[in-house]
Design a protein around this motif. Structure first.
Motif, PDB file in Angstrom:
ATOM      1  N   ALA A 271     -48.808   1.482   9.121  1.00 12.47           N
ATOM      2  CA  ALA A 271     -50.076   1.890   8.531  1.00 12.47           C
ATOM      3  C   ALA A 271     -50.213   1.369   7.101  1.00 12.47           C
ATOM      4  N   ALA A 272     -49.129   1.397   6.333  1.00  9.00           N
ATOM      5  CA  ALA A 272     -49.164   0.870   4.973  1.00  9.00           C
ATOM      6  C   ALA A 272     -49.387  -0.636   4.979  1.00  9.00           C
ATOM      7  N   ARG A 273     -48.827  -1.311   5.942  1.00  5.36           N
ATOM      8  CA  ARG A 273     -48.977  -2.769   6.031  1.00  5.36           C
ATOM      9  C   ARG A 273     -50.394  -3.166   6.411  1.00  5.36           C
ATOM     10  N   SER A 274     -50.966  -2.506   7.426  1.00  4.25           N
ATOM     11  CA  SER A 274     -52.206  -2.990   8.026  1.00  4.25           C
ATOM     12  C   SER A 274     -53.453  -2.242   7.582  1.00  4.25           C
ATOM     13  N   GLY A 275     -53.331  -1.008   7.132  1.00  3.48           N
ATOM     14  CA  GLY A 275     -54.530  -0.233   6.840  1.00  3.48           C
ATOM     15  C   GLY A 275     -55.381  -0.086   8.086  1.00  3.48           C
ATOM     16  N   LEU A 276     -56.681  -0.307   7.922  1.00  2.00           N
ATOM     17  CA  LEU A 276     -57.604  -0.242   9.061  1.00  2.00           C
ATOM     18  C   LEU A 276     -57.868  -1.617   9.666  1.00  2.00           C
ATOM     19  N   GLU A 277     -57.253  -2.643   9.095  1.00  2.00           N
ATOM     20  CA  GLU A 277     -57.604  -3.995   9.511  1.00  2.00           C
ATOM     21  C   GLU A 277     -56.671  -4.590  10.555  1.00  2.00           C
ATOM     22  N   GLY A 278     -55.643  -3.876  10.953  1.00  2.00           N
ATOM     23  CA  GLY A 278     -54.713  -4.391  11.959  1.00  2.00           C
ATOM     24  C   GLY A 278     -54.464  -3.348  13.024  1.00  2.00           C
ATOM     25  N   GLU A 279     -53.231  -3.280  13.470  1.00  2.00           N
ATOM     26  CA  GLU A 279     -52.865  -2.308  14.490  1.00  2.00           C
ATOM     27  C   GLU A 279     -52.109  -1.140  13.855  1.00  2.00           C
ATOM     28  N   LEU A 280     -52.223   0.018  14.504  1.00  2.00           N
ATOM     29  CA  LEU A 280     -51.441   1.194  14.160  1.00  2.00           C
ATOM     30  C   LEU A 280     -50.607   1.592  15.368  1.00  2.00           C
ATOM     31  N   VAL A 281     -49.586   2.371  15.126  1.00  3.85           N
ATOM     32  CA  VAL A 281     -48.794   2.907  16.232  1.00  3.85           C
ATOM     33  C   VAL A 281     -49.500   4.151  16.753  1.00  3.85           C
ATOM     34  N   ASP A 282     -49.815   4.160  18.034  1.00  7.18           N
ATOM     35  CA  ASP A 282     -50.472   5.310  18.641  1.00  7.18           C
ATOM     36  C   ASP A 282     -49.541   6.524  18.558  1.00  7.18           C
ATOM     37  N   PRO A 283     -49.972   7.632  17.938  1.00 10.11           N
ATOM     38  CA  PRO A 283     -49.077   8.789  17.770  1.00 10.11           C
ATOM     39  C   PRO A 283     -48.655   9.434  19.084  1.00 10.11           C
ATOM     40  N   VAL A 284     -49.423   9.226  20.147  1.00 11.52           N
ATOM     41  CA  VAL A 284     -49.103   9.843  21.431  1.00 11.52           C
ATOM     42  C   VAL A 284     -48.238   8.927  22.283  1.00 11.52           C
ATOM     43  N   GLU A 285     -48.649   7.670  22.422  1.00 10.79           N
ATOM     44  CA  GLU A 285     -47.957   6.734  23.307  1.00 10.79           C
ATOM     45  C   GLU A 285     -46.841   5.960  22.619  1.00 10.79           C
ATOM     46  N   GLY A 286     -46.892   5.877  21.282  1.00 12.13           N
ATOM     47  CA  GLY A 286     -45.869   5.132  20.555  1.00 12.13           C
ATOM     48  C   GLY A 286     -45.973   3.636  20.691  1.00 12.13           C
ATOM     49  N   VAL A 287     -47.166   3.128  21.037  1.00 14.48           N
ATOM     50  CA  VAL A 287     -47.370   1.689  21.216  1.00 14.48           C
ATOM     51  C   VAL A 287     -48.435   1.212  20.231  1.00 14.48           C
ATOM     52  N   PRO A 288     -48.438  -0.099  19.901  1.00 14.49           N
ATOM     53  CA  PRO A 288     -49.449  -0.592  18.958  1.00 14.49           C
ATOM     54  C   PRO A 288     -50.827  -0.674  19.602  1.00 14.49           C
ATOM     55  N   ARG A 289     -51.828  -0.236  18.849  1.00 15.11           N
ATOM     56  CA  ARG A 289     -53.223  -0.331  19.273  1.00 15.11           C
ATOM     57  C   ARG A 289     -54.073  -0.672  18.052  1.00 15.11           C
ATOM     58  N   PRO A 290     -55.248  -1.247  18.257  1.00 16.64           N
ATOM     59  CA  PRO A 290     -56.136  -1.498  17.109  1.00 16.64           C
ATOM     60  C   PRO A 290     -56.390  -0.213  16.327  1.00 16.64           C
ATOM     61  N   ALA A 291     -56.432  -0.336  15.006  1.00 16.91           N
ATOM     62  CA  ALA A 291     -56.569   0.845  14.159  1.00 16.91           C
ATOM     63  C   ALA A 291     -57.792   1.671  14.526  1.00 16.91           C
ATOM     64  N   ALA A 292     -58.916   1.009  14.796  1.00 18.01           N
ATOM     65  CA  ALA A 292     -60.135   1.742  15.136  1.00 18.01           C
ATOM     66  C   ALA A 292     -59.944   2.569  16.404  1.00 18.01           C
ATOM     67  N   GLU A 293     -59.201   2.033  17.348  1.00 17.59           N
ATOM     68  CA  GLU A 293     -58.951   2.752  18.602  1.00 17.59           C
ATOM     69  C   GLU A 293     -58.079   3.984  18.358  1.00 17.59           C
ATOM     70  N   VAL A 294     -57.065   3.846  17.505  1.00 17.33           N
ATOM     71  CA  VAL A 294     -56.190   4.984  17.204  1.00 17.33           C
ATOM     72  C   VAL A 294     -56.970   6.068  16.471  1.00 17.33           C
ATOM     73  N   VAL A 295     -57.774   5.678  15.487  1.00 13.11           N
ATOM     74  CA  VAL A 295     -58.514   6.663  14.698  1.00 13.11           C
ATOM     75  C   VAL A 295     -59.562   7.371  15.553  1.00 13.11           C
ATOM     76  N   THR A 296     -60.321   6.609  16.337  1.00 13.16           N
ATOM     77  CA  THR A 296     -61.346   7.252  17.169  1.00 13.16           C
ATOM     78  C   THR A 296     -60.699   8.151  18.222  1.00 13.16           C
ATOM     79  N   GLY A 297     -59.537   7.753  18.742  1.00 10.91           N
ATOM     80  CA  GLY A 297     -58.827   8.611  19.687  1.00 10.91           C
ATOM     81  C   GLY A 297     -58.360   9.903  19.043  1.00 10.91           C
ATOM     82  N   MET A 298     -57.879   9.812  17.801  1.00  8.91           N
ATOM     83  CA  MET A 298     -57.460  11.011  17.077  1.00  8.91           C
ATOM     84  C   MET A 298     -58.643  11.948  16.876  1.00  8.91           C
TER      85      MET A 298
END
Length: 373
Positions: A271-298
């Motif tokens: 998250a520190a590396r990419s911010g909203l412009e890359g991928e984040l680790v999905d807190p549920v699945e533990g896999v990388p997903r686009p940041a917008a997808e992780v945030v909207t899912g949260m």
């Protein structure tokens, strides 16, 4: 809930960080503003609120006050994780025995503490529950960090990170996600052991990303950068309160669940590396997903708790706006790209921090409030 917001003080002529917070604090009410470790930084403390819009107005009012006082002195106020232009050799630690001891103990870590964060408090009066929540909510801290990411520049250079403040902060011996403790007594024994070891001097130096507050009955989110736009703080505060509400139910259902902290540390780095412009680790699945997808899912997963608090319309709208706008780090880089001047980055941050008031919107707007010009 309430918010503690840290601000940088800059010279509006040179755009450099300057150690002049003390003269500003002499002009500000002591019940709202306080000194920080560095003389180039000060902190604003909101009152506690139930309503997010009331919180927004309070934050905007304090910003307007400190900005007016600063401008009368030829100074500017920046709400961001870091300021691009700073000279460590010119900085000074605030005159306070505790801070002077920290300088003696931690040396370069203290001198390089030229960073600002936003802390959000959510009321939890039962300290055992607050302790359990601080651990259980750890996987959700990285997406909140990504929403705040606003420190791409460090001492004149682009670091390649959305939040380089996180990298600076994590060097402290008690920073990072909090382990699980079986009781408040165990937690306090841990703190006592660290103090006895001489590594820290008091409980206030427990710097976990989420922790039970050491002075008020709350769970405290500490991972986020300072945010130039008030609406981003309101978004993070609303999401954190909803996470706490859901977490209280989870803790009561399965009190002994342990979060793997290695995964949380990895997700925090991402998250520190990419911010909203890359991928984040999905807190549920533990896999990388686009940041917008992780945030909207949260946000979607928190909808029942946001609706219960009356926050759904505001938070869902602010989420759409934040994702469409991109992170502060991306906006800073865009400001630099136009002419290749770091002073332009500072000017943009000054302008966004100054436009911190809120006013109601009518009609079919995506959110209930907008930043006032």
């Amino acid at each position: 809930m309430g918010v503690e917001e840290e601000f940088h003080v800059v010279d509006t002529r040179t755009r450099h960080l300057v150690p002049r917070a003390g003269i500003l604090l002499d002009m500000l009410p002591e019940d709202c503003f306080t000194k920080e470790l560095q003389c180039s930084t000060l902190e604003a403390n909101s009152k506690p609120f139930r309503d997010l819009e009331d919180l927004a107005r309070d934050l905007g009012g304090m910003r307007a006050m400190v900005v007016r006082r600063a401008e009368s002195l030829g100074l500017g106020i920046v709400a961001a994780g870091s300021v691009p232009l700073a000279d460590i050799d010119r900085m000074k630690v605030s005159p306070d025995p505790r801070y002077e001891q920290m300088l003696d103990d931690y040396q370069l870590l203290t001198r390089e503490q030229l960073i600002c964060g936003t802390q959000v408090h959510a009321e939890v009066t039962d300290r055992e529950l607050a302790l359990a929540l601080a651990h259980r909510l750890s996987p959700w801290a990285p997406p909140l960090l990504a929403l705040s990411a606003g420190s791409p520049y460090w001492l004149g250079s682009d670091t390649g990170y959305g939040s380089y403040r996180t990298m600076v902060w994590q060097r402290w011996p008690t920073a990072g996600p909090m382990a699980r403790y079986d009781s408040v007594a165990d937690y306090e024994r841990m703190i006592g052991g660290l103090i006895q070891s001489g590594v820290i001097t008091d409980p206030g130096m427990i710097y976990f990303d989420i922790r039970p507050s050491d002075h008020v009955p709350t769970v405290e989110l500490r991972i986020c950068d300072s945010c130039p736009r008030v609406e981003d703080i309101v978004l993070i505060a609303g999401l954190f309160r909803a996470l706490v509400a859901r977490g209280l139910e989870d803790v009561r259902r399965s009190p002994g669940l342990e979060v793997p902290l290695e995964s949380v540390r990895a997700a925090t780095w991402q998250a520190a590396r990419s911010g909203l412009e890359g991928e984040l680790v999905d807190p549920v699945e533990g896999v990388p997903r686009p940041a917008a997808e992780v945030v909207t899912g949260m946000v979607a997963g928190l909808r029942p708790y946001l609706e219960e608090a009356g926050d759904w319309e505001l938070i869902s709208g602010l989420t759409r706006e934040a994702l469409a706008r991109g992170s502060s780090a991306a906006r800073q880089r865009a400001a630099f790209a136009r002419r290749g001047l770091l002073g332009d980055v500072v000017d943009m941050l000054l302008a966004e921090t100054r436009s911190g008031g809120w006013e109601p919107l009518g009609g079919d707007s995506t959110s209930s409030y907008r930043p006032a010009a």
